[in-house]
Design a protein around this motif. Structure first.
Motif, PDB file in Angstrom:
ATOM      1  N   GLN A 237       0.969  -1.581  -0.196  1.00  0.00           N
ATOM      2  CA  GLN A 237      -0.117  -0.074   0.146  1.00  0.00           C
ATOM      3  C   GLN A 237       0.762   1.061   0.258  1.00  0.00           C
ATOM      4  OE1 GLN A 237      -3.076  -0.166   3.291  1.00  0.00           O
ATOM      5  NE2 GLN A 237      -3.124   2.103   3.054  1.00  0.00           N
ATOM      6  N   LYS A 238       1.819   1.266   0.726  1.00  0.00           N
ATOM      7  CA  LYS A 238       2.414   2.433   0.024  1.00  0.00           C
ATOM      8  C   LYS A 238       2.948   2.708  -0.115  1.00  0.00           C
ATOM      9  CE  LYS A 238       3.742   2.209   5.772  1.00  0.00           C
ATOM     10  NZ  LYS A 238       5.140   1.485   6.840  1.00  0.00           N
ATOM     11  N   VAL A 239       4.130   2.022  -1.209  1.00  0.00           N
ATOM     12  CA  VAL A 239       4.236   1.115  -2.482  1.00  0.00           C
ATOM     13  C   VAL A 239       3.312   2.464  -2.808  1.00  0.00           C
ATOM     14  CG1 VAL A 239       5.061   0.401  -4.707  1.00  0.00           C
ATOM     15  CG2 VAL A 239       6.532  -0.136  -2.037  1.00  0.00           C
ATOM     16  N   LEU A 240       2.162   1.937  -3.513  1.00  0.00           N
ATOM     17  CA  LEU A 240       1.170   2.284  -4.891  1.00  0.00           C
ATOM     18  C   LEU A 240       1.366   3.739  -4.012  1.00  0.00           C
ATOM     19  CD1 LEU A 240      -1.661  -0.679  -4.640  1.00  0.00           C
ATOM     20  CD2 LEU A 240      -0.031   0.289  -6.036  1.00  0.00           C
ATOM     21  N   ALA A 241       1.096   3.870  -2.664  1.00  0.00           N
ATOM     22  CA  ALA A 241       0.960   5.862  -2.854  1.00  0.00           C
ATOM     23  C   ALA A 241       1.875   6.299  -3.516  1.00  0.00           C
ATOM     24  CB  ALA A 241       0.348   5.551  -1.062  1.00  0.00           C
ATOM     25  N   ALA A 242       3.184   5.698  -3.257  1.00  0.00           N
ATOM     26  CA  ALA A 242       3.991   6.680  -3.872  1.00  0.00           C
ATOM     27  C   ALA A 242       4.460   6.820  -4.830  1.00  0.00           C
ATOM     28  CB  ALA A 242       5.262   5.913  -3.696  1.00  0.00           C
ATOM     29  N   LEU A 243       3.996   5.273  -5.401  1.00  0.00           N
ATOM     30  CA  LEU A 243       3.662   5.367  -7.079  1.00  0.00           C
ATOM     31  C   LEU A 243       2.674   6.741  -7.501  1.00  0.00           C
ATOM     32  CD1 LEU A 243       3.647   2.101  -8.159  1.00  0.00           C
ATOM     33  CD2 LEU A 243       5.915   3.660  -8.363  1.00  0.00           C
ATOM     34  N   LYS A 282      -1.165   6.243 -14.863  1.00  0.00           N
ATOM     35  CA  LYS A 282      -1.754   6.507 -13.929  1.00  0.00           C
ATOM     36  C   LYS A 282      -2.202   5.343 -13.608  1.00  0.00           C
ATOM     37  CE  LYS A 282      -5.773   5.210 -16.861  1.00  0.00           C
ATOM     38  NZ  LYS A 282      -7.453   5.418 -16.811  1.00  0.00           N
ATOM     39  N   LEU A 283      -2.815   4.989 -11.482  1.00  0.00           N
ATOM     40  CA  LEU A 283      -2.746   3.531 -11.333  1.00  0.00           C
ATOM     41  C   LEU A 283      -4.220   3.118 -12.379  1.00  0.00           C
ATOM     42  CD1 LEU A 283      -0.913   4.350  -7.857  1.00  0.00           C
ATOM     43  CD2 LEU A 283      -0.247   3.301 -10.156  1.00  0.00           C
ATOM     44  N   SER A 284      -4.517   2.059 -12.399  1.00  0.00           N
ATOM     45  CA  SER A 284      -6.227   1.569 -12.134  1.00  0.00           C
ATOM     46  C   SER A 284      -6.197  -0.481 -12.059  1.00  0.00           C
ATOM     47  CB  SER A 284      -6.222   1.957 -13.390  1.00  0.00           C
ATOM     48  OG  SER A 284      -5.693   1.885 -14.845  1.00  0.00           O
ATOM     49  N   LEU A 285      -7.447  -0.308 -11.904  1.00  0.00           N
ATOM     50  CA  LEU A 285      -7.177  -2.220 -11.995  1.00  0.00           C
ATOM     51  C   LEU A 285      -9.180  -1.950 -12.512  1.00  0.00           C
ATOM     52  CD1 LEU A 285      -5.812  -4.035  -9.429  1.00  0.00           C
ATOM     53  CD2 LEU A 285      -5.493  -3.940 -11.417  1.00  0.00           C
ATOM     54  N   ASN A 286      -9.421  -2.307 -13.820  1.00  0.00           N
ATOM     55  CA  ASN A 286     -10.292  -2.472 -14.464  1.00  0.00           C
ATOM     56  C   ASN A 286     -10.621  -3.227 -15.137  1.00  0.00           C
ATOM     57  OD1 ASN A 286     -10.197  -1.911 -17.221  1.00  0.00           O
ATOM     58  ND2 ASN A 286      -9.204  -0.235 -16.455  1.00  0.00           N
ATOM     59  N   GLN A 287     -12.314  -4.060 -16.283  1.00  0.00           N
ATOM     60  CA  GLN A 287     -12.493  -4.963 -16.272  1.00  0.00           C
ATOM     61  C   GLN A 287     -12.360  -5.141 -17.682  1.00  0.00           C
ATOM     62  OE1 GLN A 287     -14.011  -8.073 -15.243  1.00  0.00           O
ATOM     63  NE2 GLN A 287     -13.796  -9.023 -17.372  1.00  0.00           N
TER      64      GLN A 287
END
Length: 333
Positions: A237-243, A282-287
Motif C-alpha cells: 500500500q505504501k508503494v502504491l501511495a508513492a506511485l 495512472k493507477l488503475s484496475l478495471n475489467q
C-alpha cells in the motif's frame, strides 16, 4: 525578595524549555534514523516505469514510509522471473507476461497498472527493405521476445491484416538484441517495445522505421506481487501511495519528469519526444484489463503456446484492496 523569586521561576522555566527542546530533537533523530521497511522491486528499464523513477528521485517512497530498492532488469519477463525466484518482493510486468504465467502459477497477484500506451510496442523494418504491410512478411522472419507482448502483438497484427501467422517465421531473442539482429539482416522485422524500437530507428548505418500499427494494441504495465504468508500488504500500500504521488507529479511537471527519466535511463531528449505523447500514467484496475488478458490467453491456447485447453480464471489474479485504499475510484473490479 519577590524579585529573586520571579527570577528563579523564570530561570526554571528556561531550563525546562531547553531540556524539552533537546528531548524533541533527540526524539526526532530517533524517528528519522528508524530503519524503514525495505521492499525490493524489479523494474523494467523502460520509460513505462517512469512512476518508479520519479517516486525514487522525489523521495515519495520515503515520504510514505518505505525504503524501495529498485532492481533494473530488461523487460517484464525477467522482472517476473525474479519475483517467482523471490529475489524481489514486487515486479513490473505487462499483461502478456501476466497471462503466460497465469497458466503456470496461481500464487501471484496484480496490485495495479500504472501506465497505458497504444504505441509502445512497434513493428520495425529497415528503411530500405520495402516492407510496409503484413503481406510483405510472408515467407520472411520476424524477431520477437518469446512469451511476451512482443509475440502477441505480431500475431494480432498479422491476423487482423489477413495473414496466416504460420506463414511468417519467428525467431526468439532477448529484447536487447533485437535492434542488432535487424540491423545485421538476421530478420526482416522485429516486434519490440521501447526504448529498443527507437534504438533500431536511430541506427546511423542501417536505420529502421515503424510500420503503421498505432492503436492496434493497448499495453498496460502492472505492479505484481506474490500471495502467501510472506506478503506485506502494508508495504504494498505504501508503494502504491508513492506511485500515486508520482503519476500526479508527471501530470503536473511533465518537463521535469522527462529530465528525471532521461538521466536515469541515459536517454536522449529525441527519444523522450518520440514516445512521451503515447503514455498515459495512472493507477488503475478495471475489467478491460482482465478482458485483454483473457483474449490473449485464448490466442495462446489456439496457437498452442501453452498446453492448457481452458483459460484460467484471471480475475483471481487481481487484488484491488490496496489500490482502493489509495484511491477508491482507481478500480472498478
Amino acid at each position: 525578595m519577590n524579585g529573586f523569586i520571579k527570577a528563579g521561576i523564570a530561570f526554571t522555566i528556561a531550563v525546562v524549555a531547553i531540556l524539552f527542546f533537546r528531548y524533541q530533537l533527540t526524539d526526532s533523530k530517533i524517528i528519522t534514523n528508524t530503519e524503514l521497511p525495505a521492499v525490493k522491486i524489479a523494474v523494467s528499464t523502460t520509460p513505462l516505469s517512469a512512476p518508479f523513477y520519479i517516486a525514487e528521485k522525489q523521495g515519495f517512497f520515503k515520504e510514505e514510509g518505505v525504503k524501495a530498492d529498485l532492481i533494473p532488469l530488461a523487460g517484464g519477463t525477467k522482472c517476473f522471473s525474479a519475483l517467482l525466484k523471490k529475489e524481489v518482493d514486487l515486479a513490473t510486468a505487462s499483461n502478456s507476461v501476466v497471462m503466460f504465467n497465469g497458466f503456470k502459477y496461481d500464487h501471484f497477484t496484480v496490485l495495479s497498472s500504472f501506465v497505458e500506451s497504444d504505441n509502445d510496442i512497434k513493428l520495425m523494418s529497415l528503411s530500405g527493405s520495402g516492407i510496409t504491410k503484413a503481406q510483405d512478411l510472408i515467407g520472411k522472419s520476424v524477431g520477437i521476445v518469446e512469451g511476451s507482448a512482443s509475440e502477441y502483438f505480431l500475431h494480432t497484427w498479422l491476423t487482423l491484416s489477413g495473414v496466416d501467422p504460420s506463414k511468417v517465421l519467428t525467431k526468439a531473442y532477448s529484447v536487447v538484441d533485437l535492434p542488432k539482429v535487424l540491423s545485421l539482416g538476421e530478420v526482416s522485422a522485429i516486434s519490440v517495445w521501447e526504448p529498443f524500437a527507437f534504438t533500431a530507428a536511430s541506427n546511423r548505418n542501417n536505420p529502421a522505421r515503424p510500420l503503421d500499427t498505432k492503436g492496434l494494441y493497448n499495453l498496460s504495465f502492472n505492479l505484481v506481487g506474490l500471495k502467501g504468508a510472506a506478503r506485506n500488504i502494508e508495504s504494498e500500500q505504501k508503494v502504491l501511495a508513492a506511485l500515486n504521488k508520482a503519476v500526479h507529479y508527471i501530470a503536473e511537471y511533465p518537463q521535469e519528469s522527462q529530465i528525471i527519466i532521461r538521466e536515469k535511463l541515459q536517454l536522449s531528449q529525441a527519444f523522450i519526444d518520440w514516445i512521451w505523447q503515447d503514455y498515459l500514467f495512472k493507477l488503475s484496475l478495471n475489467q478491460s484489463q482482465v478482458s485483454s488478458i483473457e483474449q490473449q490467453a485464448r490466442w495462446a491456447i489456439e496457437s498452442q503456446l501453452v498446453i492448457n485447453e481452458t483459460t484460467p480464471d484471471f480475475i483471481q489474479f487481481f487484488d484491488a484492496s490496496a489500490l482502493q485504499k489509495i484511491d477508491p475510484h482507481a478500480s472498478s473490479l
